[in-house]
Design an enzyme around this catalytic site. Sequence first.
Site, short mmCIF file in Angstrom:
data_model
loop_
_atom_site.label_atom_id
_atom_site.label_comp_id
_atom_site.label_asym_id
_atom_site.label_seq_id
_atom_site.Cartn_x
_atom_site.Cartn_y
_atom_site.Cartn_z
CB SER A 47 -25.50 -28.07 5.12
OG SER A 47 -26.43 -29.06 4.79
CE LYS A 50 -25.88 -31.28 6.97
NZ LYS A 50 -25.94 -31.71 5.57
CE1 TYR A 172 -28.85 -32.63 9.15
CE2 TYR A 172 -31.14 -32.84 8.44
CZ TYR A 172 -29.80 -32.63 8.14
OH TYR A 172 -29.43 -32.41 6.84
CE1 TYR A 224 -23.18 -31.65 1.69
CE2 TYR A 224 -23.47 -29.38 1.05
CZ TYR A 224 -23.57 -30.38 1.97
OH TYR A 224 -24.04 -30.10 3.20
CB VAL A 242 -29.92 -26.08 0.53
CG1 VAL A 242 -29.16 -27.27 -0.02
CG2 VAL A 242 -30.73 -26.44 1.75
O1 DON Z 1 -31.48 -31.97 5.28
C1 DON Z 1 -31.51 -31.18 4.34
O2 DON Z 1 -31.69 -31.54 3.19
C2 DON Z 1 -31.28 -29.72 4.66
N1 DON Z 1 -31.80 -29.41 5.95
C3 DON Z 1 -29.83 -29.35 4.68
C4 DON Z 1 -29.16 -29.59 3.38
C5 DON Z 1 -28.08 -28.67 3.05
O3 DON Z 1 -28.01 -27.52 3.42
C6 DON Z 1 -27.14 -29.21 2.09
N2 DON Z 1 -26.37 -28.12 1.57
N3 DON Z 1 -25.88 -27.70 0.68
#
Ligand code: DON
Length: 288
Positions: A47, A50, A172, A224, A242
């Site tokens: 993420s 982003k 994405y 978050y 993540v």
């Molecule tokens: O779409 C997802 O769930 C992951 N590619 C990215 C999520 C993410 O990194 C949220 N972070 N804390």
Amino acid sequence: MLGQGKVADYIPALSGISPKKFGMSIHLISGERFSVGDFKENFSIQSISKIFTLSMAMALDDDSIWKRVGREPSGSKFNSLIQLEYEHGIPRNPFINAGAHVITDIVFSGYSETKLAILELVQRLSANKSIDYNEEVAQSERETGNRNLAMGYFMKSYGNIHNKVREVLDVYFHQCSLSMSCQDLSRAFLYLANDGVMPSTGEQIISKKDSDRINALMLTCGMYDSVGDFAYRVGLPSKSGVGGGIVAIVPGQMSIAVWSPGLSESGNSLAGTFALEQFVNYTGKSIF
Ligand code: DON
């Protein structure tokens, strides 16, 4: 702290990484840099990507972005679907997954070779041409990303995704799969510590106003549903992924990247958050 927490095994390709890894890099806008631990090791930025796409979308678009995405913390998991229905397909902010899909849709509309454009920006900001997408991670997300697809189609039903959902989500999944080190990331985000300008090259990546706004969004929405706790403990505009990475900005001074894959319930690196908290305690560099 180190070795605790849960590695993000909902993306199978990330599940094998040791939670004991730890790296940290600091780039000052003066050009000095300081690093420790596994700072040269590549990991999945997830993420954190982003911020790159939001920067691209803000540079492309005017305020019409904010008709399609909100600017408030969600107070929910980053991949929650419930709020989207209550709020008629308009995601709360650009950093929860649904919000990032809309931002990627905007970037997709603005560039014919979207994946290449994102990669070129990231390589340029990091001064590292070897940075690339990790196809295994992207593929793993594509195969298991049913929740992301559900959100994409749900927003499409409200007209808030303009392009084909699968094509937008392919971009994405690739942006999330970008494989970078703490060293790369802390260099890449220096423009957010320096009013939108890369200090080493003088290149204006985004306007000062947009840089201020991205910092504000990171502070309020970047971590978050534990963004309040993080602001209390660290007090820096930050964004997690993540994969266990976190980037933090000290406006006017430096960009910091930290990585340790063991995650909290909210999906933020446990040891990474602790390291940033210690950094701020020792240096007094919170923005407050
Ligand atoms: O779409 C997802 O769930 C992951 N590619 C990215 C999520 C993410 O990194 C949220 N972070 N804390």
